[in-house]
Design a protein around this motif. Sequence first.
Motif: not given
Length: 450
Positions: A379-383, A430-440
């Motif tokens: 939950d702390k990583i971003t793209f 898929l939740q983790l993918a959304h978080a990393y690519l966009h949401d976080t």
Amino acid sequence: MKLGLGKLGIGSQLFGVIAFASAQVMAQARPLPGNDVQQIYQRLLPQIDKIPAFDHHAHPGFADDADVDAMAAPPNATEALRTRDDNPELAVAAKALFGYPYNDFSPQHAQWLIDKKNELKKQLAGTAYFNSILDKINTESSVANRAMMADYLDAKRFPWVFFADSFMWPFNNTRETARNSDEGVYIPLQEKMLHRWMQQENVSQLPANFADYLTFISRVLEDNSKRGGIAMKFEVAYFRPTTFSDPSSTQAEDIYQRYVVGGIPTEKEYRTFQDFIFRYLIQESGRLHLPVHVHTAVGIGDYFNLSQSNIMNLESVLRDPRYASTTFVMIHGGYPLEREAIWLAAMKNVYLDSSFGELAQYPSAFKDTLKMWLETFPDKITFGTDCFPYNDVLGAEESYWLGVRSARTALAAALAEMVSEGEITEARALQLAHAYLHDTAVKLYGGRVH
Ligand SMILES: [Zn+2]
């Protein structure tokens, strides 16, 4: 061993199936992916491709635009293998984006690409050209980490991250500039950046009084925020070590008032002053809700000092409760110290950005970085891509494409292994993918970006 379900009654059979299914989820994770890892990857990738991305670190712009960065690449700097102009993947990028019909960049072939881009720029006037690039790579918005914004970038899709380093170089920089040929390029550009902030605030010369200098800095930050700036960026690792002492304002004031009128401070005096200004800026960042982006990785140029810019140097600042209201984004995730870096994200206000890692490494290696991060603080990583216009032929367009494709494929591979090894379910992947690519990342800006 064969399960003897056939010998049991119907009720027991049902119980057996449920117990078996939950045992698959609850079993200890395996150390190797199973034979299903390819199929899981093939299922995840198209779904990951559909997630509109938020690019947390990029330098969009044309090659002849001097404002794409507050610094410039020193001439003849050594490039790692994948970031060289002759990387054949860049022809694949040009094919995907522009229908480039060749596999190399010989001068005649390269001219085809230059002409094609010029034609498109005419058709897609104003901000439409770069918006169309984002559309092609399914990036919803991309940070524009630039000296100043360009009128050909749509501010709604390219939120501005401005540079805050130059406030640390207000004195005579003769010694700093002469240190080596890299600094000979960088430091005069910092002086130029400081002058541009002065022009912006209608200040013809730096204030004689230290308190007024701090007020000037705060005014620039406030005005940049009003002009659409969402964060401030430091590339200080290129210019000096990233170990920051904790001087008093009296110490900084004394040095400022002695040298703002001329004369060369000793190296120790200059650093002490800069240490105070850096801390002032990150404190202001908390007050103004402008997250702090810090370059934390290897850097371009031949004189970039790896050990003096080690991401762990910043730990004493990041773990200082005085800065709890400042949000920090560690740009490039400390690469190649990304294993240490992820543990800094244990701090509630510290995040990592993976940009450049996905260009410096091939997807097979970047996958391992992402997997390790996803298994620690997902939950702390971003793209981000760190896209940059390298030259007239290979622009920000191709590096955007290579960065996004590398990140999406490596992400699908990392998650496929985690699913196959029994760590997470596909739904969780898929939740983790959304978080990393966009949401976080988007959540860090309180509604200012999408
Ligand atoms: Zn960058």
